[in-house]
Design an enzyme around this catalytic site. Structure first.
Site, PDB file in Angstrom:
ATOM      1  N   ASP A 117      -5.367   5.430  -1.715  1.00 41.42           N
ATOM      2  CA  ASP A 117      -4.961   4.681  -0.350  1.00 41.42           C
ATOM      3  C   ASP A 117      -4.226   5.707   0.677  1.00 41.42           C
ATOM      4  O   ASP A 117      -3.397   5.347   0.676  1.00 41.42           O
ATOM      5  CB  ASP A 117      -4.439   3.350  -0.776  1.00 41.42           C
ATOM      6  CG  ASP A 117      -5.137   1.708  -1.225  1.00 41.42           C
ATOM      7  OD1 ASP A 117      -5.404   0.805  -1.651  1.00 41.42           O
ATOM      8  OD2 ASP A 117      -6.599   2.144  -0.206  1.00 41.42           O
ATOM      9  N   HIS A 174       0.798  -1.407  -0.159  1.00 41.25           N
ATOM     10  CA  HIS A 174      -0.063  -0.284  -0.018  1.00 41.25           C
ATOM     11  C   HIS A 174       1.182   1.074   0.122  1.00 41.25           C
ATOM     12  O   HIS A 174       1.012   1.816   1.195  1.00 41.25           O
ATOM     13  CB  HIS A 174      -0.942  -0.155   1.229  1.00 41.25           C
ATOM     14  CG  HIS A 174      -2.084  -1.300   0.745  1.00 41.25           C
ATOM     15  ND1 HIS A 174      -2.172  -2.314   1.257  1.00 41.25           N
ATOM     16  CD2 HIS A 174      -3.081  -1.145   0.846  1.00 41.25           C
ATOM     17  CE1 HIS A 174      -3.350  -2.809   1.484  1.00 41.25           C
ATOM     18  NE2 HIS A 174      -4.320  -2.362   0.509  1.00 41.25           N
ATOM     19  N   ASN A 175       1.367   1.854  -1.008  1.00 41.62           N
ATOM     20  CA  ASN A 175       2.336   2.903  -1.035  1.00 41.62           C
ATOM     21  C   ASN A 175       1.716   3.648  -2.465  1.00 41.62           C
ATOM     22  O   ASN A 175       1.212   3.112  -2.899  1.00 41.62           O
ATOM     23  CB  ASN A 175       3.972   2.397  -1.408  1.00 41.62           C
ATOM     24  CG  ASN A 175       4.202   0.746  -2.376  1.00 41.62           C
ATOM     25  OD1 ASN A 175       3.843   0.940  -3.388  1.00 41.62           O
ATOM     26  ND2 ASN A 175       4.572  -0.007  -1.724  1.00 41.62           N
TER      27      ASN A 175
HETATM   28  N1  LIG Z   1      -3.107  -9.170  -5.260  1.00 42.07           N
HETATM   29  C1  LIG Z   1      -3.625 -10.186  -3.702  1.00 42.07           C
HETATM   30  N2  LIG Z   1      -3.955 -10.570  -3.152  1.00 42.07           N
HETATM   31  C2  LIG Z   1      -4.770 -11.205  -1.831  1.00 42.07           C
HETATM   32  N3  LIG Z   1      -5.498  -9.751  -1.443  1.00 42.07           N
HETATM   33  C3  LIG Z   1      -5.315  -8.721  -1.858  1.00 42.07           C
HETATM   34  C4  LIG Z   1      -4.824  -8.829  -3.550  1.00 42.07           C
HETATM   35  N4  LIG Z   1      -4.454  -7.761  -4.119  1.00 42.07           N
HETATM   36  C5  LIG Z   1      -5.602  -7.010  -3.083  1.00 42.07           C
HETATM   37  N5  LIG Z   1      -5.318  -7.220  -2.408  1.00 42.07           N
HETATM   38  C6  LIG Z   1      -6.890  -6.599  -0.881  1.00 42.07           C
HETATM   39  O1  LIG Z   1      -7.685  -6.702  -1.373  1.00 42.07           O
HETATM   40  C7  LIG Z   1      -8.121  -5.522  -0.875  1.00 42.07           C
HETATM   41  C8  LIG Z   1      -8.274  -4.090  -1.311  1.00 42.07           C
HETATM   42  O2  LIG Z   1      -8.851  -2.804  -0.975  1.00 42.07           O
HETATM   43  P1  LIG Z   1      -7.184  -2.268   0.147  1.00 42.07           P
HETATM   44  O3  LIG Z   1      -6.345  -1.662  -0.705  1.00 42.07           O
HETATM   45  O4  LIG Z   1      -8.175  -1.656   1.267  1.00 42.07           O
HETATM   46  O5  LIG Z   1      -6.728  -4.170   1.047  1.00 42.07           O
HETATM   47  C9  LIG Z   1      -6.888  -4.889  -0.381  1.00 42.07           C
HETATM   48  C10 LIG Z   1      -5.642  -5.797  -0.167  1.00 42.07           C
HETATM   49  O6  LIG Z   1      -6.382  -6.452   1.389  1.00 42.07           O
END
Ligand SMILES: Nc1ncnc2c1ncn2[C@@H]1O[C@@H]2COP(=O)(O)O[C@H]2[C@H]1O
Length: 381
Positions: free
Chosen positions: A166, A125-126
């Site tokens: 995000d 998350h960057n």
């Molecule tokens: N490749 C991945 N594998 C598992 N979880 C994922 C993947 N990509 C995104 N996510 C999940 O999907 C969520 C979408 O919302 P967030 O970005 O808050 O957090 C993200 C992760 O928890």
């Protein structure tokens, strides 16, 4: 006899100085190199390297609408500024700067403080994730169902939401914030805690930058509200709510792109797709993202274990593997959403995404462990 090191002497009869000067002249003529020439050679080599990096970055931006766009390579070519460079380019591409009379400096500064408000220490998350989501959002905005109906305001919102969705993510999920009594959890009553924070952070940076200060206040208010509605839609724990509404509207053919509410709903679904599209990217990109998101999950699990908290689901490195997490995520979260997206936007891109998703799921299920390991850089560097 004075020990002499240099060839500079103020005594014209000083034979030694003369000798050294002659030696130096012969040496120069032989090697053709002096220190000054060496430094200027390095400077011009650096300049050529910089220009070729800029040319490669410019060349990549010509294909910013390609689904195979390698954001990891772009990040290197943009020297860690992919979110700023990509979003600025897309604003220009869409003519948003002229249309909304945006101040170039304020726009650049806004994008820089947005990029800096992401935590670069987060494995997933960057700002690079935000750049990836923005590039995916651009691909969706270009789909005929959207490109033929979206207004410039819709496009401005879609790009702003993708770039900021995000913002200031702490690298842990809502469960962790609630279990550790984080102030954000109480501030947002344990409801879409992160998404509310991303939204409010985006609004505060927009106001701080003055980017939209020339907008009439009711337009600015409307934009800030719609921005929140888009960002709040990325709360993955509410996926089923959005998905069943999407299915119902598709079943009843109740999606009319000439209706502003319907366009807004489609922007929400487009942002949701962009946010979790990494399993639908080509394998070398999908694999990189999967390892990054898993690393972030496992880091959280390690902290929870250290704090004697229950280890969140998917965060326990002792009972999970990247492959297992990916197979579950693709089957229960990604596939249901992208199947509906392909119903709404029945285009080559939708089928390419479903194709990658299916073959990536096959890889996670059948490839030997040695082929599933993460690589630090994308192979196409
Ligand atoms: N490749 C991945 N594998 C598992 N979880 C994922 C993947 N990509 C995104 N996510 C999940 O999907 C969520 C979408 O919302 P967030 O970005 O808050 O957090 C993200 C992760 O928890």
């Amino acid at each position: 006899f004075r020990i002499r090191r240099g060839a500079i002497s103020y005594d014209s009869s000083d034979q030694t100085a003369l000798f050294i000067r002659m030696l130096d002249v012969r040496l120069r003529s032989q090697t053709g190199y002096t220190l000054e020439r060496q430094v200027s050679a390095e400077k011009s080599e650096k300049k050529v390297r910089h220009e070729s990096t800029q040319r490669r970055q410019h060349c990549m931006l010509q294909k910013v609408g390609s689904w195979n766009f390698d954001i990891f390579l772009f990040e290197r070519l943009s020297n860690g500024n992919s979110l700023v460079d990509l979003t600025f380019h897309l604003f220009s591409e869409y003519g948003l700067i002229k249309l909304f009379r945006l101040d170039l400096l304020k726009l650049r500064r806004f994008l820089v403080i947005v990029q800096e408000a992401y935590h670069s220490e987060n494995p997933y998350h960057n700002a690079l994730h935000a750049a990836d989501v923005t590039q995916a959002m651009y691909c969706y905005l270009q789909e005929p169902q959207l490109s033929e109906s979206l207004t410039s305001c819709d496009i401005l919102l879609g790009l702003l939401a993708a770039a900021t969705h995000d913002l200031d993510h702490p690298g842990v999920n809502q469960t962790f914030l609630i279990n550790t009594n984080h102030y954000l959890a109480s501030l947002y009553q344990n409801t879409s805690v992160l998404e509310n924070h991303h939204w409010k952070s985006a609004v505060s940076l927009l106001r701080e930058s003055g980017l939209l200060s020339h907008f009439p206040s009711e337009d600015r208010q409307c934009l800030e509200t719609r921005l929140g509605s888009l960002i709040l839609a990325t709360d993955i724990s509410r996926q089923n709510e959005y998905l069943s509404e999407f299915r119902t509207r598709l079943d009843r053919a109740e999606l009319h792109m000439n209706n502003s509410q319907d366009r807004h709903f489609i922007l929400q679904m487009a942002l949701k797709c962009a946010d979790i599209c990494n399993p639908c990217r080509p394998w070398h990109l999908c694999k990189l993202w999967s390892h990054k998101v898993t690393e972030e999950f496992f880091n959280q699990g390690d902290i929870e274990r250290r704090l004697n908290l229950d280890v969140s689901i998917l965060c326990d490195r002792n009972s999970n593997s990247v492959a297992k997490i990916q197979i579950g995520f693709i089957s229960f979260v990604v596939e249901p959403l992208f199947v509906e997206w392909a119903r709404f936007s029945d285009t080559p891109l939708s089928h390419v995404m479903l194709g990658h998703m299916t073959s990536n799921k096959f890889n996670w299920t059948h490839l030997p462990q040695k082929d599933l390991r993460g690589t630090t850089q994308s192979t196409f560097s």
